[in-house]
Write an enzyme that holds these catalytic residues in place. Sequence first.
Site, PDB file in Angstrom:
ATOM      1  N   SER A 138      -6.683  78.742   8.661  1.00 11.17           N
ATOM      2  CA  SER A 138      -7.740  79.779   8.974  1.00 11.17           C
ATOM      3  C   SER A 138      -9.023  79.799   7.986  1.00 11.17           C
ATOM      4  O   SER A 138      -8.910  79.004   7.048  1.00 11.17           O
ATOM      5  CB  SER A 138      -7.030  81.203   8.532  1.00 11.17           C
ATOM      6  OG  SER A 138      -6.622  81.214   7.299  1.00 11.17           O
ATOM      7  N   LYS A 139      -9.916  80.517   8.141  1.00 15.79           N
ATOM      8  CA  LYS A 139     -11.065  80.522   7.463  1.00 15.79           C
ATOM      9  C   LYS A 139     -10.799  81.155   6.115  1.00 15.79           C
ATOM     10  O   LYS A 139     -11.250  80.847   4.880  1.00 15.79           O
ATOM     11  CB  LYS A 139     -12.392  81.407   8.145  1.00 15.79           C
ATOM     12  CG  LYS A 139     -12.800  80.840   9.430  1.00 15.79           C
ATOM     13  CD  LYS A 139     -13.883  81.654   9.913  1.00 15.79           C
ATOM     14  CE  LYS A 139     -14.701  80.968  11.210  1.00 15.79           C
ATOM     15  NZ  LYS A 139     -15.664  81.849  11.826  1.00 15.79           N
ATOM     16  N   ARG A 140      -9.967  81.979   5.960  1.00 18.10           N
ATOM     17  CA  ARG A 140      -9.642  82.886   4.929  1.00 18.10           C
ATOM     18  C   ARG A 140      -8.945  81.757   3.819  1.00 18.10           C
ATOM     19  O   ARG A 140      -9.069  82.120   2.716  1.00 18.10           O
ATOM     20  CB  ARG A 140      -8.763  84.011   5.110  1.00 18.10           C
ATOM     21  CG  ARG A 140      -9.565  85.047   5.856  1.00 18.10           C
ATOM     22  CD  ARG A 140      -8.802  86.472   6.096  1.00 18.10           C
ATOM     23  NE  ARG A 140      -9.362  87.419   6.802  1.00 18.10           N
ATOM     24  CZ  ARG A 140      -8.927  88.661   7.311  1.00 18.10           C
ATOM     25  NH1 ARG A 140      -7.709  88.898   6.805  1.00 18.10           N
ATOM     26  NH2 ARG A 140      -9.720  89.479   8.018  1.00 18.10           N
TER      27      ARG A 140
END
Length: 503
Positions: free
Chosen positions: A263-265
């Site tokens: 995930s980008k987060r």
Amino acid sequence: MHTIEGPVRVRFAPSPTGNLHIGGVRTALFNWLCARHYGGQFVLRIEDTDEKRFVPGAADDISVSLRWVGIDWDEGPDVGGPYGPYVQSERFELGIYQPFVEQLLTAGLAYMSFTTEEELAQMRAAAEAAGIKAFRFRGPERDWPLEQQRELAATGKPYTVRLKTPLEGETRFRDLIRGGDEIVVQNDQLQDIVLIKSTGMPVYHFAHLVDDYLMKITLVMRGEEWVPSTPYHVLLYDFFGWPRPLFAHLPAILRSDGKGKLSKRKDDVATQRFRERGYLPETMLNYLALQGWSYDGVTEIMTREELIARFTLERIQPSPARWNPEKLRDMNGIYIRKLTTDQLAERVLPFMQQAGLIGDPATATEQEYLLRLIPLIHERLEELQEAPELLEFFYRDVKPGETYNPTDLIPKKHDTAQTVAMLRAAWEALNNQADWTPPALETTLRGLCEQLSVKPGPLFGAIRVAVTGRSVAPPLFDTLAGVGRERALARLAAAIAALEQME
């Protein structure tokens, strides 16, 4: 299993909501490989109808990232094509979607919903309080005559347009990656999803489907997170009376620990970061092809041409892939070692310039010197960004007390006086050295070991620290040759002086 017969038309349709995720590149790559293997066209389309999440510059990042990896497209925003424009906001401004909205409304297959966000939140809360686990919205307006809906809309009351999903029966579709087995969904488990927002902008579910139809897309290959939404898309195809494309939902890419998707987060997965760290595009193309696809379960290193020739949908696995940073790093090292000295110097140069070690533009002398140094690190590099750190001492001063601690010069089981004596002898021998080539330097220093009755390890280690400021560096004799006679002797002298002050 459905057999793919070319030519095919496939597309990659990302939303410009941030830097392109490496998982998105994998989706684009599989579509591109499919088009190149089976014959046909690969289309790039920018789906920017989500105004709230739109990030300026993200569309450019998508194009740059794809081209860096080696993915090109036959039709798209910058190359044009017969079914343009290829940006959804531009298609919206041209009124492309409106006739299809009207077609659904007129046929009673969609309706205007005047339920506000606040009312919708209250309905969800009431359902939760009543113990209903899955809230499925069905607007009261779905049973209104269209004239009544239009009359209320004419008063200026905001509305969305929702799909009027059937209350009974089932929706079926096939997924090529899951063996072509039918996926069956009971219609009473669906809800009336939004097709057109209150701003008039179409949402993904509607816009992408209209675009796929108008652009004659024959195979929709996308992430498996879209499987739950596919029944709505199938319903829309059927409502319009359009032929369905084939569907193939790609497996997720899990984090290296297997706990959740990349995930980008949580993960450093922006495509541009791999470029910044010095991963080769050849590496990324090869490694990403193995994220959910395998040729024979054994072969891993494959060229672009080999991937195109070997790629088939049958070899895509339905089970999740797992991201392995170490494997990617190792593969990058393999590809770096495949480069010639000239090729690696060219790719390392921007990193050296960014570190301030070489001017921009580089002079001929700087380029020549870098070319001489590349063989010293060629076997050690795994990311191009490592080059400046490995080569820094060739470009910047090495000073005891600043670059390194003078005590680092003293080998194990030796004292300061012994080390000073060894380094003085080394300075004398090297000062008399006319031939400053690695073989000649090796002959001289190994002869010195015999003369002093010391093992090579302690002497060479002390010289290495004095000349490089490090205990680990490229081979000593090559390093001395690269640093040069005058600088090497000066650094040895500075090391001797620093040790003498400690006696």
